[in-house]
Design a protein around this motif. Sequence first.
Motif, short mmCIF file in Angstrom:
data_model
loop_
_atom_site.label_atom_id
_atom_site.label_comp_id
_atom_site.label_asym_id
_atom_site.label_seq_id
_atom_site.Cartn_x
_atom_site.Cartn_y
_atom_site.Cartn_z
N UNK A 140 19.57 -5.74 48.02
CA UNK A 140 20.04 -5.70 46.65
C UNK A 140 21.37 -6.39 46.43
N UNK A 141 21.74 -7.34 47.31
CA UNK A 141 23.01 -8.04 47.17
C UNK A 141 23.01 -8.89 45.91
N UNK A 142 24.20 -9.07 45.33
CA UNK A 142 24.32 -9.80 44.07
C UNK A 142 24.30 -11.30 44.33
N UNK A 143 23.59 -11.99 43.47
CA UNK A 143 23.56 -13.45 43.55
C UNK A 143 24.87 -14.02 43.03
N UNK A 144 25.33 -15.10 43.66
CA UNK A 144 26.52 -15.81 43.18
C UNK A 144 26.07 -16.72 42.04
N UNK A 145 26.52 -16.46 40.86
CA UNK A 145 26.09 -17.20 39.68
C UNK A 145 26.89 -18.50 39.52
N UNK A 146 26.27 -19.52 38.96
CA UNK A 146 27.02 -20.75 38.67
C UNK A 146 28.19 -20.47 37.74
N UNK A 147 29.33 -21.11 38.03
CA UNK A 147 30.55 -20.85 37.26
C UNK A 147 30.55 -21.50 35.89
N UNK A 148 29.81 -22.60 35.76
CA UNK A 148 29.83 -23.36 34.52
C UNK A 148 31.06 -24.24 34.39
N UNK A 149 31.91 -24.23 35.39
CA UNK A 149 33.14 -25.03 35.38
C UNK A 149 32.99 -26.19 36.35
N UNK A 150 33.17 -27.41 35.87
CA UNK A 150 33.01 -28.60 36.71
C UNK A 150 33.99 -28.57 37.88
N UNK A 151 33.51 -29.01 39.04
CA UNK A 151 34.33 -29.10 40.24
C UNK A 151 34.59 -30.59 40.52
N UNK A 152 35.84 -31.00 40.43
CA UNK A 152 36.19 -32.42 40.61
C UNK A 152 36.90 -32.65 41.94
N UNK A 153 36.71 -31.76 42.89
CA UNK A 153 37.48 -31.81 44.13
C UNK A 153 37.13 -32.99 45.02
N UNK A 171 23.42 -17.25 47.73
CA UNK A 171 23.52 -16.12 48.65
C UNK A 171 24.07 -16.63 49.99
N UNK A 172 24.87 -15.83 50.70
CA UNK A 172 25.21 -16.17 52.08
C UNK A 172 23.95 -16.21 52.94
N UNK A 173 23.99 -16.96 54.00
CA UNK A 173 22.78 -17.05 54.82
C UNK A 173 22.50 -15.75 55.55
N UNK A 174 23.50 -14.87 55.70
CA UNK A 174 23.26 -13.56 56.29
C UNK A 174 22.40 -12.68 55.40
N UNK A 175 22.41 -12.97 54.09
CA UNK A 175 21.65 -12.16 53.14
C UNK A 175 20.30 -12.77 52.77
#
Length: 335
Positions: free
Chosen positions: A23-36, A242-246
């Motif tokens: 039941x781990x929580x999914x990491x949702x997209x931030x909606x903020x562009x990453x220009x790194x 999700x992390x690969x452990x999950x």
Amino acid sequence: MLRKFKIHTVIMLSILLANAQKGSAQIKPSGVADTSFSVLGSYRNESRHFPDIRIASPAMPASINASRNVPYRQSKSGRNLLLDIYQRKQRLPKPAPAILMVHGGGWRSGDRTHNTTLAQRLAEKGLITITADYSLSTEDLFPASVFDLKAAIRWIRAHAGDFNIDTSRIAILGFSAGGELAAFTGATNGSKKFEGSGEYLKHSSGVQAVIDIDGILAFIHPESGEGDDSKSISAATYWFGYPKSERPDLWIDGSPITHVSKQSPPYLFINSSVSRMHAGREDFIKKLNGFNIYSEVKTFPDAPHTFMFFDPWFEPTLQTIDNFLNQVFPAKTTR
């Protein structure tokens, strides 16, 4: 090595599944562009270690015409995904091969202009080159980017007549995360699971060649360093959600090596000296060999991960790609 990889995968999967958090929580997209990630930023970083490198000249050859900002679909976030198309101003006598080019940036940064210089120079050699946007992990999770690229290939076939493209000779090329996506797209030729929905479904998304420039081929593998979230969330964790452990099942399903089949096309692997950036390559090639599928490897010793953007590696990278396409597309139009 392939047997070792299979044993390692079974053991790792068992351990990861045993440790998975239900039941781990999914990491949702931030909606903020990453220009790194940018070519200039990479140059500033790498020039400290390689003071003689130079960014390959971005000047467009006079013989080349560009059709820029061509929309091919919308992302889930509503962003228009665009293509830039490069070809000779003088129309070739016969339809020419095309290459869809996929940028890197950890599945969450970068943009299609990173491939512009290489696209223009390959177009000089008689190819139709197409640089593409796709959904980044800030917008949507795996496999959205795969669906986008498959849709781009279908778009190319649907518009082949407009650009004098030979639909029987379409390649896909990618760098880093884009290399992984290119390898995945080719490995899943004919797979309905990764076709997605939407545009031009009457056209095939199959490719006849793959050029993977330093793109990982197996996420859960003895050679893979992807997925270490101990200091910060890794790029692939953001992409899978999700992390690969999950969710090791998701990380395995997202690995190109998982999907190699008799429908997979010939592959060219162009690699730096950074081995984790092409994790799983030898095992991937063994799987290709099992289906008698042609492959080549070109490695630049002591080269950094972003070598393809810089002299002295740009020109030999360009020539390696052209030689490979002449090998697998023997009817390639004489230049």
